[in-house]
Scaffold this active site. Structure first.
Site, PDB file in Angstrom:
ATOM      1  CG  ASP A 186      40.516   8.275  -0.610  1.00 14.07           C
ATOM      2  OD1 ASP A 186      41.430   8.853  -0.002  1.00 14.07           O
ATOM      3  OD2 ASP A 186      39.724   8.861  -1.354  1.00 14.07           O
ATOM      4  CG  HIS A 200      41.610  12.468   0.177  1.00 17.58           C
ATOM      5  ND1 HIS A 200      41.214  11.439  -0.649  1.00 17.58           N
ATOM      6  CD2 HIS A 200      41.642  13.579  -0.602  1.00 17.58           C
ATOM      7  CE1 HIS A 200      41.025  11.918  -1.870  1.00 17.58           C
ATOM      8  NE2 HIS A 200      41.274  13.205  -1.870  1.00 17.58           N
ATOM      9  CB  SER A 212      39.090  14.307  -3.994  1.00 18.01           C
ATOM     10  OG  SER A 212      40.337  13.885  -4.447  1.00 18.01           O
TER      11      SER A 212
END
Ligand code: NAG
Ligand code: NAG
Ligand code: NAG
Ligand code: NAG
Ligand code: NAG
Ligand code: NAG
Ligand code: NAG
Ligand code: NAG
Length: 735
Positions: free
Chosen positions: A145, A200, A518
């Site tokens: 990520d 994220h 995600s």
């Protein structure tokens, strides 16, 4: 000796190439260079082979320069062989023809797909029944990520012992980046360090494997305990996105993670375009991971609800769609006349119920000719002096415009079926409510409204597939159903990086709310890790099969955003059921190669994917891959058809058990499904039995794909596989 052999073959290339290099050296300066991945397949097993010196000498040969400074971007040398280098177009052609080089493709840039959810799925907190904490603590989840925020409480190592013995990774997160006994490894591939700047990577890692952290919320919203599926497991973070997620970084991360000893890889990254398997770094990396016993879990993508929008297509990965949970956030708007409208934002700002003046964009137009675009709140169509201090009403959701024009809040027409955090108080209204708002504004000279702080509501309709979740069918392997399963991807509260800014000021939050495939992807990676703690020896496809065949069955819906098997695959993950599937559909590397042969890929292309020379002696029709779902694309919509699927199940339930088959037709389909044999009698564990499913019918010209469920039941386990037959790609399913 072998080493000389390898170099002598290169030497013969060298002789040929030397004639060309001076020409290239001249053109080099004029040709634009691009990063290409030069993929060389599996690593030679010889101990004396040095991949890096081989990569350097190849580069020296094709560039004709002894110094290759700035050319070699990285070497892949731990789990497969290859390198990334800056090359001109003519150099690319040269290297592609060299012996040992399997493929050369440009390094593209992929996109990041942007917890009460565990309770929703039945994985209750503190339920230690059958759980083995020492095994859980030996489980390592590799998170590919945008980095991670090590200081988050979700990754504190309080109570953790040293990393598992099998761990071979390192903490190489860059300057001042620290790991611990929970976050046991970090690597970064782009510039900088492994620190997460967007939030994220921190969010996804905590969903899969974060500690249980009590009394967490986003300004009071979603208050409760945030946790991963296997809170005792370890995390290794691989930062493959630094601004952009480059193919070369992703391949490097696979190369490292496989060698480092991770158990499961979660990768919430994808592209909006479909790339052939042989040039897709996630597909290639996941193939190598699979061949080393590691399951790769990948987000389906956020390009829905359009038909055939999904780009995660290879059968050796587990592809995850996103759906709702029973908790949703809404925020209310109370109009001056007392009427209440319900919007869909995550609004943490508390304006104490104060009613403030409303201004519709068209009444704040900067000139009479700009009234139409002012309805949309296009920035240069608005006169800020007419907006300042008011609630701006727009046809489009543009919180940042409202903020920059000095509005105190915004109310927007927003048809989304999920809510997000904005930098100012915002409510997004569905079309009908938005029109009520406009009529109210027209009805009075002093329109006012209060935008309230969000409330948490119970959503009895969950799970529903979210509009943005990418839909099948699969456009490469048309007989493999994708996505595979769905999991929570709506308004998930999880850890955040303190470097990330959800707002327009300097407010930082430790936990934040995000939506996307995600978020659903790491849920399933967590479930896969959970299953693996019960069955450490299971292959990636056994784990995948367990998750798919025990998933909750979902029904197709044509209302709202269309949702069929092409949206949810086998259904919604059920973590506890997945630990005890009864039967599994297992596939080995050889099976996947036979599948690729059946796709009529030639040996060259298969080598691009698998890194191995193959003969395709064993060829299998793609639909006969031993996959936990069954799907076939027919060449025409009309006329009768009959197709057969072959499958083999392995008994992982009760040694002595009898499974009877049952077929349930879905959403009005008129298929004829015959299972042979219709009863399977197992005498021992790990026993395998084969069967065929023949599906026949006529005239598939319906709006929904013709589908059924095959359920093998021994009275305890219900092993369910969707069967989907379709022709064409259902353009009518687009909204
Ligand atoms: C606890 O987990 C077991 C399986 O691991 C399950 O059978 C049981 O129903 C769960 N209990 C609760 C209260 O969730
Ligand atoms: C946990 O699993 C390990 C390894 O299989 C085993 O040695 C240990 O006894 C188990 N512990 C419990 C509490 O079941
Ligand atoms: C690392 O931390 C030390 C001490 O806080 C600081 O002096 C140094 O500048 C930091 N290094 C980098 C590259 O940020
Ligand atoms: C990490 O890298 C970012 C740039 O990507 C930089 O802003 C930051 O200062 C770096 N942190 C450390 C501790 O080096
Ligand atoms: C804005 O939305 C309203 C209500 O839905 C509609 O009547 C109007 O035509 C829209 N304006 C534009 C520019 O699309
Ligand atoms: C799906 O539809 C069937 C038949 O209409 C119904 O019995 C079942 O409860 C539905 N399942 C779900 C998950 O809505
Ligand atoms: C193998 O297939 C690829 C892609 O279809 C094609 O470009 C290539 O020429 C084929 N190679 C051989 C040796 O047939
Ligand atoms: C297996 O199950 C059958 C039917 O329940 C029973 O008749 C048989 O004795 C069982 N065999 C063994 C070895 O337990």
């Amino acid at each position: 000796m072998a080493k000389r052999g390898a170099f002598s073959s290169l030497l013969s290339c060298l002789i040929v190439l030397l004639f060309l290099t001076p020409v290239l050296a001249v053109t080099n300066d004029h040709q634009e260079k691009q990063v290409y991945i030069v993929y060389m397949g599996s690593l030679p097993s010889r101990a004396d082979y040095s991949p890096v010196s081989n990569h350097i000498s190849i580069l020296q040969e094709i560039t004709g320069e002894s110094s290759i400074e700035g050319r070699l971007v990285r070497s892949y040398k731990r789990s497969f062989n290859g390198f990334a280098a800056r090359l001109t177009e003519s150099e690319r052609q040269l290297v592609a023809n060299m012996e040992g080089v399997v493929s050369v493709f440009p390094s593209k840039k992929l996109k990041l797909q942007t917890t009460a959810s565990w309770d929703f799925m039945g994985l209750k907190e503190g339920n230690k029944t059958n759980r083995n904490l020492s095994v859980e603590s030996d489980t390592i989840i590799g998170v590919f990520d945008g980095g991670i925020w090590p200081e988050s409480e979700s990754f504190s190592d309080k109570g953790f012992g040293p990393p598992p013995k099998k761990w071979k990774g390192i903490c190489a997160g860059g300057n001042n980046f620290t790991c611990n006994n929970k976050l046991i490894g970090a690597r970064h591939y782009g510039p900088g360090n492994a620190t997460d700047h967007s939030g994220h990577g921190t969010h996804t890692a905590s969903i899969a494997a974060g500690n249980a952290v009590a009394k967490t919320s986003f300004f009071g919203l979603g208050y409760g305990t945030v946790r991963g599926a296997v809170p005792a497991s370890r995390i290794a973070a691989y930062k493959v996105c630094a601004g952009e997620c480059k193919d070369e970084y992703i391949l490097s991360a696979f190369d490292d993670a496989i060698a480092d000893g991770v158990d499961i890889i979660t990768i919430s990254i994808g592209d909006i375009d479909v790339y052939p398997f042989e040039t897709d770094p996630i597909v290639i990396g996941a193939f190598h991971a699979m061949s080393k016993g590691i399951l790769t879990v990948n987000a389906a993508g956020n390009t829905g609800p359009y038909t055939a929008s999904i780009t995660s297509l290879a059968p050796w990965m587990l592809t995850v769609a996103a759906s709702t949970t029973n908790r949703a956030f809404v925020n209310k708007v109370v109009l001056g006349d007392g009427k209440t409208l319900v919007g869909n934002s995550v609004n943490n700002f508390d304006l104490k119920g104060e009613k403030l003046p409303l201004v519709y964009g068209k009444s704040a137009a900067s000139s009479a000719s700009l009234v139409k675009c002012a309805e949309d709140c296009t920035p240069n169509c608005l006169d800020a002096s007419l907006v300042k201090g008011k609630i701006l009403v727009c046809n489009r959701s543009l919180p940042y415009v409202a903020y920059t024009k000095g509005a105190v809040a915004g109310i927007f027409k927003d048809g989304a079926d999920w809510a997000q955090i904005e930098g100012i108080p915002v409510s997004g209204l569905q079309e009908n409510d938005f029109e009520s708002l406009l009529s109210y504004i027209k009805s009075t000279n002093t329109p006012k409204a209060a935008v309230l702080k969000s409330d948490t509501v119970f959503n009895p309709q969950a799970p529903r597939i979210l509009s943005f979740s990418s839909r099948g069918p699969n456009t490469i392997a048309t007989d493999i159903l994708k996505p595979d399963v769905t999991a929570p991807g709506q308004e998930i509260l999880a850890a955040n990086s303190l470097k990330a800014l959800p707002f327009y000021d300097n407010t930082h939050v430790k936990y934040t709310i995000e939506s996307g495939t995600s978020m659903s992807c790491p849920h399933v990676a967590g479930v896969a890790a959970y299953v693996k703690t019960f069955h450490p020896k299971w292959s990636p496809s056994m784990i995948k099969s367990a998750i798919m065949t025990t998933a909750w069955s979902l029904n197709a819906s044509e209302s709202g955003y269309a949702s069929t098997e092409f949206a949810y695959g086998a259904g919604h993950v059920d973590p506890i059921a997945a630990t005890n599937p009864g039967l599994v559909y297992d596939s080995t590397k050889a099976d996947y190669i036979a599948f690729l042969c059946g796709m009529n890929y030639n040996a060259t292309t298969i080598k691009l994917i698998s890194g191995e020379a193959v003969t395709c002696a064993g060829k299998n029709l793609p639909r006969n891959l031993n996959y936990p779902s069954m799907s076939a694309k027919l060449s025409r919509t009309y006329g009768s058809f009959s197709i057969t699927f072959s499958r083999t199940v392995t008994n992982v339930g009760t040694p002595n058990s009898t499974y009877k088959s049952k077929v349930v037709l879905n959403h009005g389909s008129k298929l004829n499904v015959k299972v042979s044999p219709s009863v399977l009698s197992m005498k021992s564990l790990n026993e395998k039995q084969s069967f065929t499913v023949t599906v026949s019918g006529s005239d598939l010209g319906s709006k929904l794909p013709s589908s059924a469920n095959l359920i093998w039941s021994d009275g305890t386990h219900n092993v369910r596989s969707p069967i989907v037959v379709y022709a064409g790609i259902f353009p009518s399913l687009s909204p």
